[in-house]
Design a protein around this motif. Sequence first.
Motif, PDB file in Angstrom:
ATOM      1  N   UNK A  10     -20.197 -66.729 -90.101  1.00 60.04           N
ATOM      2  CA  UNK A  10     -19.582 -67.826 -89.694  1.00 60.04           C
ATOM      3  C   UNK A  10     -19.287 -67.441 -87.810  1.00 60.04           C
ATOM      4  N   UNK A  11     -18.929 -66.170 -87.711  1.00 62.14           N
ATOM      5  CA  UNK A  11     -18.577 -65.713 -86.312  1.00 62.14           C
ATOM      6  C   UNK A  11     -19.833 -65.813 -85.418  1.00 62.14           C
ATOM      7  N   UNK A  12     -21.082 -65.532 -86.027  1.00 61.33           N
ATOM      8  CA  UNK A  12     -22.294 -65.589 -85.260  1.00 61.33           C
ATOM      9  C   UNK A  12     -22.719 -66.969 -85.182  1.00 61.33           C
ATOM     10  N   UNK A  13     -22.286 -67.820 -85.958  1.00 63.00           N
ATOM     11  CA  UNK A  13     -22.549 -69.255 -85.597  1.00 63.00           C
ATOM     12  C   UNK A  13     -21.782 -69.978 -84.377  1.00 63.00           C
ATOM     13  N   UNK A  14     -20.674 -69.414 -84.501  1.00 60.31           N
ATOM     14  CA  UNK A  14     -19.575 -69.860 -83.567  1.00 60.31           C
ATOM     15  C   UNK A  14     -20.095 -69.577 -82.281  1.00 60.31           C
ATOM     16  N   UNK A  15     -20.283 -68.039 -82.120  1.00 59.82           N
ATOM     17  CA  UNK A  15     -20.586 -67.570 -80.982  1.00 59.82           C
ATOM     18  C   UNK A  15     -22.048 -68.167 -80.314  1.00 59.82           C
ATOM     19  N   UNK A  16     -22.980 -68.270 -81.260  1.00 53.42           N
ATOM     20  CA  UNK A  16     -24.175 -69.117 -80.864  1.00 53.42           C
ATOM     21  C   UNK A  16     -23.922 -70.528 -80.236  1.00 53.42           C
ATOM     22  N   UNK A  17     -23.012 -71.319 -80.753  1.00 54.64           N
ATOM     23  CA  UNK A  17     -22.796 -72.645 -80.524  1.00 54.64           C
ATOM     24  C   UNK A  17     -22.001 -72.525 -79.047  1.00 54.64           C
ATOM     25  N   UNK A  18     -21.007 -71.524 -78.885  1.00 55.21           N
ATOM     26  CA  UNK A  18     -20.194 -71.203 -77.631  1.00 55.21           C
ATOM     27  C   UNK A  18     -21.121 -70.989 -76.693  1.00 55.21           C
ATOM     28  N   UNK A  19     -22.066 -70.058 -76.563  1.00 53.50           N
ATOM     29  CA  UNK A  19     -22.838 -69.585 -75.722  1.00 53.50           C
ATOM     30  C   UNK A  19     -23.853 -70.934 -75.295  1.00 53.50           C
ATOM     31  N   UNK A  20     -24.417 -71.685 -76.246  1.00 56.01           N
ATOM     32  CA  UNK A  20     -25.391 -72.665 -76.124  1.00 56.01           C
ATOM     33  C   UNK A  20     -24.627 -73.600 -75.229  1.00 56.01           C
ATOM     34  N   UNK A  21     -23.491 -74.123 -75.730  1.00 53.45           N
ATOM     35  CA  UNK A  21     -22.870 -75.242 -74.777  1.00 53.45           C
ATOM     36  C   UNK A  21     -22.418 -74.647 -73.599  1.00 53.45           C
ATOM     37  N   UNK A  22     -22.100 -73.205 -73.262  1.00 52.53           N
ATOM     38  CA  UNK A  22     -21.713 -72.897 -71.953  1.00 52.53           C
ATOM     39  C   UNK A  22     -23.061 -72.775 -71.170  1.00 52.53           C
ATOM     40  N   UNK A  23     -24.031 -72.372 -71.724  1.00 57.01           N
ATOM     41  CA  UNK A  23     -25.117 -72.172 -70.760  1.00 57.01           C
ATOM     42  C   UNK A  23     -26.094 -73.531 -70.319  1.00 57.01           C
TER      43      UNK A  23
ATOM     44  N   UNK B 178     -15.361 -60.329 -72.838  1.00 60.18           N
ATOM     45  CA  UNK B 178     -14.992 -58.694 -72.892  1.00 60.18           C
ATOM     46  C   UNK B 178     -16.109 -57.827 -73.274  1.00 60.18           C
ATOM     47  N   UNK B 179     -16.987 -58.406 -73.901  1.00 59.82           N
ATOM     48  CA  UNK B 179     -18.369 -57.653 -74.576  1.00 59.82           C
ATOM     49  C   UNK B 179     -19.091 -57.479 -73.182  1.00 59.82           C
ATOM     50  N   UNK B 180     -19.593 -56.166 -72.817  1.00 55.64           N
ATOM     51  CA  UNK B 180     -20.549 -55.880 -71.755  1.00 55.64           C
ATOM     52  C   UNK B 180     -21.907 -56.959 -71.500  1.00 55.64           C
ATOM     53  N   UNK B 181     -22.337 -57.002 -73.002  1.00 58.05           N
ATOM     54  CA  UNK B 181     -23.667 -57.742 -73.002  1.00 58.05           C
ATOM     55  C   UNK B 181     -23.413 -59.286 -72.148  1.00 58.05           C
ATOM     56  N   UNK B 182     -21.954 -59.769 -72.149  1.00 54.85           N
ATOM     57  CA  UNK B 182     -21.850 -61.162 -71.722  1.00 54.85           C
ATOM     58  C   UNK B 182     -21.028 -61.354 -70.651  1.00 54.85           C
ATOM     59  N   UNK B 183     -20.673 -59.919 -70.045  1.00 55.08           N
ATOM     60  CA  UNK B 183     -19.593 -59.952 -69.056  1.00 55.08           C
ATOM     61  C   UNK B 183     -20.012 -60.869 -67.796  1.00 55.08           C
ATOM     62  N   UNK B 184     -21.371 -60.256 -67.402  1.00 53.41           N
ATOM     63  CA  UNK B 184     -21.821 -60.640 -65.963  1.00 53.41           C
ATOM     64  C   UNK B 184     -22.279 -62.480 -66.312  1.00 53.41           C
ATOM     65  N   UNK B 185     -22.626 -62.875 -67.513  1.00 48.53           N
ATOM     66  CA  UNK B 185     -23.035 -64.316 -67.633  1.00 48.53           C
ATOM     67  C   UNK B 185     -21.759 -64.950 -67.548  1.00 48.53           C
ATOM     68  N   UNK B 186     -20.683 -64.467 -68.153  1.00 50.66           N
ATOM     69  CA  UNK B 186     -19.599 -65.381 -68.198  1.00 50.66           C
ATOM     70  C   UNK B 186     -18.414 -64.926 -67.141  1.00 50.66           C
TER      71      UNK B 186
END
Length: 763
Positions: A9-22, A140-148
């Motif tokens: 569920x968390x992975x799906x929410x993260x994927x949707x959030x990033x998809x909408x942001x990107x 707060x995650x290093x993987x997404x810090x620059x993108x966000x």
Amino acid sequence: MPQLPAVIQQQLEQALALKCYRRFYDFFLVFWQVIEPTMPLKENWHIEYLCNEAQQIVENLAARGDKEYDLIVSISPGETKSTIFSRILPAWVWLRDASLKIISGSYDFSLATSFTVKSRDIINSPQYQKIITTLSALKSHPQYAHELRHFKPFKLKGDQNVKSYYESDCGGMRIASSPGSRITGFHADLILVDDSVKPPSPKQGTGINYSDIQAAIHWVGKVLSSRKTDRKKTVTIYVQQRVAKKDVTDHLLRTLPMVKHIRLPATDRHPIEPPELRERYVNGFMNPHTTDDEVIREKTLQMTTSGWVAQFEQNPDEEGGGIWKAAWFGRFSMKDLPVTGVIWHSVTDTASTDDLNNSSTGMLAYTYIGGIFYVRSFKAVWVQADRLGYEYIKFLVQNGYDAVASKAEIEPKANGISFAQLMRNEDIVKLSATELEKQGIRASHVRRINTKPFDNVLIGEPTGDRKQQVRYLSMSKTDKAVHVANAIRAGRVKLLDESDLPPGENWQEFLEAAEDFPSTGITEVIDTVAYMIVSNEAVSAGALFSKFTTGSYANLYRRDEPLHLFWCIEPAVNRYRCIAVQLTEVSPGVAAIVVHDEFEASDLRNLCTELLDVYANHQQTAVHYHIMQPSAEHTQLAEIFSPRFEPYTRFGCKFASMFHFTGKATALRTISGNGKQKASEQLSSRANALATLLSGGYTLKTTPKFAGRKVSILIDVSCLKLSDAIRSLLRDYDNMDRYGDWVNAFSLGISKMLDTERELYRF
């Protein structure tokens, strides 16, 4: 349905959030369902394309980059433009950077407010709030810090949260605007303009007022352009259908230094920008879900071809984008007109207001010679009622108004009727004339204006089915424009050459208004030009209803030929009228009934005195016809036209009188050939017989002097009431109450006159 494991569920929410942001297009697809839950989206390529264009602009704003260009999107109504740019995009902007400030507007403040409300609904939705929460954790995650890095978790501030204005707690702002609304003190990073002018509805039938265009240009060009946080960075997106050749989009394309124009017409028959988008059209249609050949046929019937070309094809410059074309109006010089005998008339559509957002008073001056309309001036003024009379009289006297011969016609709407009455008041006219004289404008000769309301002409063949006819005053402006278009196209309306116009005057505004209609324009141009043509010709399928000729015929008066006087005496209402006519030879083999004068008064003796004065030197017999049934007035007329009447001797009258007082029932056989009908049944016969005369279809048979000749009717320009009466009644018998007595007197008089001429020349 079993619940998904928390990790999935968390992975799906993260994927949707990033998809909408990107990607804004993905965000659009998700939140379409939030604001349009009952309306499935009909996906088409243009939606994704426009979303991608918007995304490029927003990403550059969030990065605080310099502006590359402002964006103009010209697209048909009903293609989701408002949902993309005004409802969903602002919510995505704050997802990217909640500190950005947005001004969004439309032609109507309530509509602009509805856009801000829909965006707020998205922000307050559980789906949006879940995305905010998810992105906050990912940032707060290093993987997404620059993108966000530009993402800022936010909430709407409770103390600044109303329908038309709200703020984020990160410094962002959204405010609604429209022409006339105040946004002093607010500045924006992104300005969204969604239809700056209200587009005409398909069945509206009238164009946009020119002042609406001007107000919108002022709003976007002066007001909104001054509301930028940084002129080098703030971007404005204009999303609107084209409504006219000289509309807001045209203004922006000519004035913006850096602009990208996306033009998506409904079909590929018109220019597409960028041109490579033509490849995405399906069977020639931009969006086959909303447009096909049947839709085009239906829309063009509802809104005219010109409306379709402007609003749906985004090409108001195209031939067919306006009912009239500027090139159709010819030019003339004053030296092209006759030296004498030119009478200047006027047509006026009144509006008592100085508010530029409302209709103007339109005034047009013209003369009509040989089937050509020569227009010397048109003026649109915005003035209150207390100054309208002054402007009107000034216009008339500066454009050749003749107090005796000129027609001054006014559209009979509420303020037009009252204004026409005022202009017939000598005291009121004198005030304006005196003021004009003080300014060096000659106006003292004007005592009163002989105003008359527009005739409610019945348009359509007079012998045709009444169901196929329509009254002029009930026609829409578009129908009026179409009705007279052929006359203008044929070059029969000419404008005074600009070299002959007063300094500083030109035809630019007139021609722009004429050509842009029905999309826009000073619509008084349409009303005045259309009525000018209809009032003189009653145009119906290119044919004239009335074919008598008006002009200056003083040279056709013959002192040594009989003078015929048609009397219409109505003592019960104190109305006395007389028409002076001769039957004469105008050229070898050509005869004409020439109407020299008309007289009207409330006292019979005063009327007779005036007539005796005018015709004192007439040397041949004057024949009197009493149009009413024989009555006591016969004796009075016989008494007046004898040496016992003092003016007869005083003026030294040379003519002798002959009285022809037969009744109506026997007076029609000369023209209609039927003397057995009752007088009350003869009106239609008389009018039809007169129409035959006017069309040149009558050959004189009863007068030996003119036997076998065609006869025409020539009415001197001084006979305004008679010519108006004949023209109006021949167009429409329903004008009988207003004009019947004039035509009654004239038609019966002609019948009697021809009979008398036969008697006179028999011996």
